[in-house]
Structures are given as C-alpha cells and as structure tokens.
Motif scaffolding. Sequence first.
Motif, PDB file in Angstrom:
ATOM      1  N   LEU A 267     -42.514   7.830   1.641  1.00  0.00           N
ATOM      2  CA  LEU A 267     -43.224   8.093   2.414  1.00  0.00           C
ATOM      3  C   LEU A 267     -42.676   7.360   3.834  1.00  0.00           C
ATOM      4  N   ALA A 268     -42.253   5.987   3.462  1.00  0.00           N
ATOM      5  CA  ALA A 268     -41.786   5.350   4.736  1.00  0.00           C
ATOM      6  C   ALA A 268     -40.548   5.831   5.259  1.00  0.00           C
ATOM      7  N   SER A 269     -39.751   6.386   4.422  1.00  0.00           N
ATOM      8  CA  SER A 269     -38.661   6.712   4.862  1.00  0.00           C
ATOM      9  C   SER A 269     -38.655   8.371   5.543  1.00  0.00           C
ATOM     10  N   LEU A 270     -39.720   9.002   4.805  1.00  0.00           N
ATOM     11  CA  LEU A 270     -40.098  10.261   5.466  1.00  0.00           C
ATOM     12  C   LEU A 270     -40.987  10.303   7.081  1.00  0.00           C
TER      13      LEU A 270
ATOM     14  N   LEU B 219     -30.636   7.004  -0.103  1.00  0.00           N
ATOM     15  CA  LEU B 219     -30.287   5.510   0.306  1.00  0.00           C
ATOM     16  C   LEU B 219     -31.674   4.843   0.778  1.00  0.00           C
ATOM     17  N   LYS B 220     -32.345   5.598   1.676  1.00  0.00           N
ATOM     18  CA  LYS B 220     -33.378   4.929   2.394  1.00  0.00           C
ATOM     19  C   LYS B 220     -34.341   4.485   1.331  1.00  0.00           C
ATOM     20  N   VAL B 221     -34.859   5.067   0.326  1.00  0.00           N
ATOM     21  CA  VAL B 221     -35.647   4.835  -0.658  1.00  0.00           C
ATOM     22  C   VAL B 221     -35.364   3.670  -1.546  1.00  0.00           C
ATOM     23  N   ALA B 222     -33.939   3.833  -1.718  1.00  0.00           N
ATOM     24  CA  ALA B 222     -33.285   2.839  -2.634  1.00  0.00           C
ATOM     25  C   ALA B 222     -33.271   1.311  -1.805  1.00  0.00           C
ATOM     26  N   PHE B 223     -33.343   1.524  -0.522  1.00  0.00           N
ATOM     27  CA  PHE B 223     -33.609   0.364   0.340  1.00  0.00           C
ATOM     28  C   PHE B 223     -34.917  -0.289   0.414  1.00  0.00           C
ATOM     29  N   PHE B 224     -35.776   0.667   0.420  1.00  0.00           N
ATOM     30  CA  PHE B 224     -37.298   0.212   0.155  1.00  0.00           C
ATOM     31  C   PHE B 224     -37.485  -0.509  -0.925  1.00  0.00           C
ATOM     32  N   PHE B 225     -36.836   0.282  -2.078  1.00  0.00           N
ATOM     33  CA  PHE B 225     -37.262  -0.382  -3.418  1.00  0.00           C
ATOM     34  C   PHE B 225     -36.472  -1.694  -3.493  1.00  0.00           C
TER      35      PHE B 225
ATOM     36  N   PHE C 281     -41.094   7.507   9.044  1.00  0.00           N
ATOM     37  CA  PHE C 281     -40.541   6.528   9.944  1.00  0.00           C
ATOM     38  C   PHE C 281     -39.225   6.671  10.394  1.00  0.00           C
ATOM     39  N   LEU C 282     -38.295   6.880   9.267  1.00  0.00           N
ATOM     40  CA  LEU C 282     -36.892   6.529   9.156  1.00  0.00           C
ATOM     41  C   LEU C 282     -35.986   7.770   8.949  1.00  0.00           C
ATOM     42  N   GLY C 283     -36.680   8.945   9.558  1.00  0.00           N
ATOM     43  CA  GLY C 283     -35.915  10.180   9.722  1.00  0.00           C
ATOM     44  C   GLY C 283     -35.882  10.976   8.363  1.00  0.00           C
ATOM     45  N   GLY C 284     -36.411  10.702   7.431  1.00  0.00           N
ATOM     46  CA  GLY C 284     -36.643  11.630   6.253  1.00  0.00           C
ATOM     47  C   GLY C 284     -35.261  12.063   5.686  1.00  0.00           C
ATOM     48  N   PHE C 285     -34.904  13.102   5.411  1.00  0.00           N
ATOM     49  CA  PHE C 285     -34.003  13.696   4.830  1.00  0.00           C
ATOM     50  C   PHE C 285     -33.140  14.388   5.782  1.00  0.00           C
ATOM     51  N   ASN C 286     -32.981  14.004   7.146  1.00  0.00           N
ATOM     52  CA  ASN C 286     -32.249  14.662   8.008  1.00  0.00           C
ATOM     53  C   ASN C 286     -30.515  14.010   7.698  1.00  0.00           C
TER      54      ASN C 286
END
Lengths: 207, 329
Positions: B257-260, B280-286, B262-267
Amino acid sequence: MSLDKLKNRNVGVQNYKMLDLGHTPESGWGKFKQVLKRSVKLELFVGLKVTIREMFKALFMGEMHTVKYPFEKLPISPRYRAIHEMKRLLESGHYRCIGCGLCEKICISNCIKMDTRYDEEQRKEVSDYTINFGRCIFCGYCAEVCPELAIVHGGRYETASEQRASYSNFEDMLTPMDELMNQKEYPGFGAPTPVADKNIKKTPLAY
Amino acid sequence: MDGYIIATVIKAILILAVISALAGFGTYIERKILAFIQRRLGPMHVGPFGVLQIAADGIKLFTKEDFIPSGANKIVFMVAPIITAATAFIALAAVPLLPEFTLFGIDVKPIVSDMNIGILFVIAMMGVGLYGPLLAGMAQENKWGIIGSARTAIQFLSYEVVTGLSLLAPIMMVGSLSLIDFNTYQAGGIGHWIVWTQPVAFILFLISGFAETNRTPFDLLENEAEVISGYATEYSGMRWGMFFIGEYANMITIGFLASLIFLGGFNPLWIIPGGLAIILKVAFFFFLMLWVRSAWPHIRPDQLMWLCWKVLMPLAVINILITGLVMMA
Ligand code: SF4
Ligand code: SF4
C-alpha cells in the motif's frame, strides 16, 4: 577478544562519561516545547542511525559478537583453575610428584586420596592417586602447596559428567609421554613468580 | 467468462501460496536482521545460514498439540486465528502486486480483482482482521488475554481514524479509490510520486500502518514484557502460527500500500523494471519495520491514544483542509 583485554582488570581506568540528560519539563508548555525540539532535531532517527551502524559494523567490519560456543571458544586466563594436571620432569620424563602427601593433607574438601610405597630401588613411588572431582571446589590449595609444581590446574573447564562422583586417576592427569615436549608450566596459583630467581637468597651456613 | 473465473482462482491460489511462504520467510528475515543489528548471528545451524529454520519451525508448529483451554469458548477460540489469517489474505485481493505482463500470449493482470473501491476494501479488511486478536483474547479464559483484547480495542479505535484520514488527501488528488489508478497517476517518474506532494499523509500513513500491523513501537497487543503474550497467551501450534502468518502478510500488504499510494508503485524506475521496483520498495518497508523494532522503545496504550487522537488526527485533518484549498485554487 584478545587475551590482553581479558586480563585487563583495571576497573576504573576506563573513561566513563555522564550523559547530559537535561532537566524534565514541569509545565505543559515546557513539555510541548521539548516535544517540538526533539521532533525538529529528529532525535528518533539518531536511534535508527545507531542501529544500522552497528549492523554494518557487525556484517562488514568483523565486529560480530557471537561466539559459536562448542565450535569456538574464548581464551581463558592462564591462571584459571580448571581440571588438574600432573606434570612430568622435562629431563627424565618421570613424574614430578614425590609422594609427600601435602596436597592430600591440605585439600579442604577431602577429595584427594593417595597412597605411596617403596619401589625396588627403595624410592617412594605413588601407587594410588585419585581426585574426586564431584567434591573438588577448585580452590587451588593443592597446586599452591605442592613443593614440586607437580599438581597444577589445567585449562579443561568443560566438566559436565554423568554422575556426581567423577574420579580422575593419576595416569589420566599425567602429561602423556609423547606430549612431554609441549608441556607448559602453570603460571597460576603456587607457581614461582617471574622474579623468583632474583629473590633467591643463599641459606646462611649457620643452618 | 469461464476464463476469467479460472484465471481469478489461479491468481488467488498463487497469491495465497506465495504470500504465506513469504510470511514464513519473513520470520527468518526478521530474526536475521534483528540479530545483525544486535551484532549476533541469528539462526545458523539448520541449513546454510539457517535458512531451513523456517522448515523446522513449521514442523514444530504443525505437530504441536492443538490445545484448547477447558474454560474457553471453544468455537470462538478456534475461529479467531482464522479471521486474522483469512482477512490478511483477502485484503491482498484488491492490491496489484506487479505490473501487467504477458505469459504464453495471455495478458496477466497480477491483481485478483480491480474493484473501484480498492483502498477502502483493503483498509476495511485489515480492520476486520483485528477481530481476530479481539475475539481470541476474550474467548480464552485468561486475564492476559483479556488485557490483550482490551488493548486491541484501544489500538483499533486509535489508529483506524488516522489511516482513513491520512489516505483521504491522496485519494482527493487522484480522484479514485482503485490502486491501479494511483499507480497510473504517478507514472511520470520520481517527480510525480505522491510522497512529494503529500509528505505529511505519507508519515501519518506509515505510523498508522505500524499500528495496524502491530509492530513496535505499537506492539501493545502481545507485548511479552507486559502481558505475557496478550491475546495469544493460550494459543499454541498452528492456531498461534496463523496469527503470525496474518501479521506478516499484513506487513507485506502495508508495504505494498505504502509503495503503491506514495512511492510510485510498479512504474519503472530509471533503469529498474517496474516489477523489480515494487519488490524493492516493499522489501524496504519490511526492512524499515524490523529496523524500527530494533531501535525504538514501544509506547504505552494511553500514549498511543494520545498520539493518535491529539496529534495525528488534527494533523491529518489540517492536511486534508490544505489539500482541498490547494486543489480548489
Ligand atoms: S583444588 Fe582444592 S578442593 Fe580441589 S583437589 Fe585441590 S585442594 Fe582439593
Ligand atoms: S603435594 Fe605435589 S609432590 Fe606432594 S603428593 Fe601432592 S602432587 Fe605429589
């Protein structure tokens, strides 16, 4: 950890630093100001920085603290008092013990049992010598009293056993003949000090 | 139509399998990272670098006695963990996990259902998930459990407001509740990420996300030091395991959710293809969740309520107001 660090017992020489904790605000306005100040200074992120720094240190700078114990062991102090060893004379390989019985006498938990007899050359030899490690408290008196530096403490500290009374015989504790060249003097309890040679005085002839 | 049903079933099963495997793997990652941060080694002995520890734990959880205390309300006690685990996976249904791709000449949309109320559905499902701990704590005849469920209620009442309000501002900007629309809104590259226009909403959402997934600093529900294990005190074996699969799946969902949003999702990002970018973004939040757990102390329930109602909610409302004014102007 190196042995030097382990042996440094100079407590109080380290540089302790008092943390500057500041004062606790009393009024609501003071608390609010403190919260604001801490948020602006991003104090929470200092914590994050410290933890990630420790992680990098551990992973890439070899500062991992874990000792995988049965596979790795920390060095113990050479003066550590663990399971006893019986030493041999370096020249002849004969055991050093002269059968004087002082260790049996001094042992405060009565766990040394020994017997001596005359051998064919009418010299005293140890016929029987056991230590009950179930009773031994590793006080080190036996090593201290021994006039021949024959009984000393070794470094074997893993002493779990299946029964409460666990005996060691003379032969078990004696340095094996093929290990004689590697036999090390014990620097601990009862051993001569490094300056012992200097302190030696001639016995006056009057005696 | 048949093809649609089959594809949906396949996607659902795949997501279930992959995310529950990842949730299991998450426990391993968590132990490893926390260990490294504390300069320990973590699990080392089962398999290379201890990777098979999860298998060992799985065997342990599956073969443990399924214990139900005599004074407990049996049905509720048995159902509660299922609620947590099931809602965590249901929430993932409206989350696009990867960009569209083509497999054997078929266009695959890696989202089970692109409903037009995506965000609402995900947030609602994660909210329902809190019924798990709530009922579990009350069904077992144990005072720690009761305290745990009381804290669940407190936590639920506190952060849920902030989650909703913090997301309202980005929703107003995008004008849609579908997560796919959020993704396309930010297609223009890093400069178009919503986090730059809505930084306050991003921070508020992260904070409430931590509360939602029951992570430190808001791990009040089952803080061992205070309430033994809170709502999970009487649980053992796989029922206990289900709570934790649910929790880790929720962590992954919050990451998505956070990456989609706020952080540009899967673009696609610079040279990184979109699929990799979102992973990578999800891994960062984890990682951020584990990192925070290692660094910050956790707070009291009353502090959580204070924080959510007196600080974060006003901030969220002000943020919405300002967003509205800027959009009108
Ligand atoms: S260490 Fe102390 S208790 Fe042990 S055998 Fe020597 S004198 Fe006896
Ligand atoms: S004190 Fe030393 S020399 Fe005397 S009996 Fe004991 S071990 Fe042997």
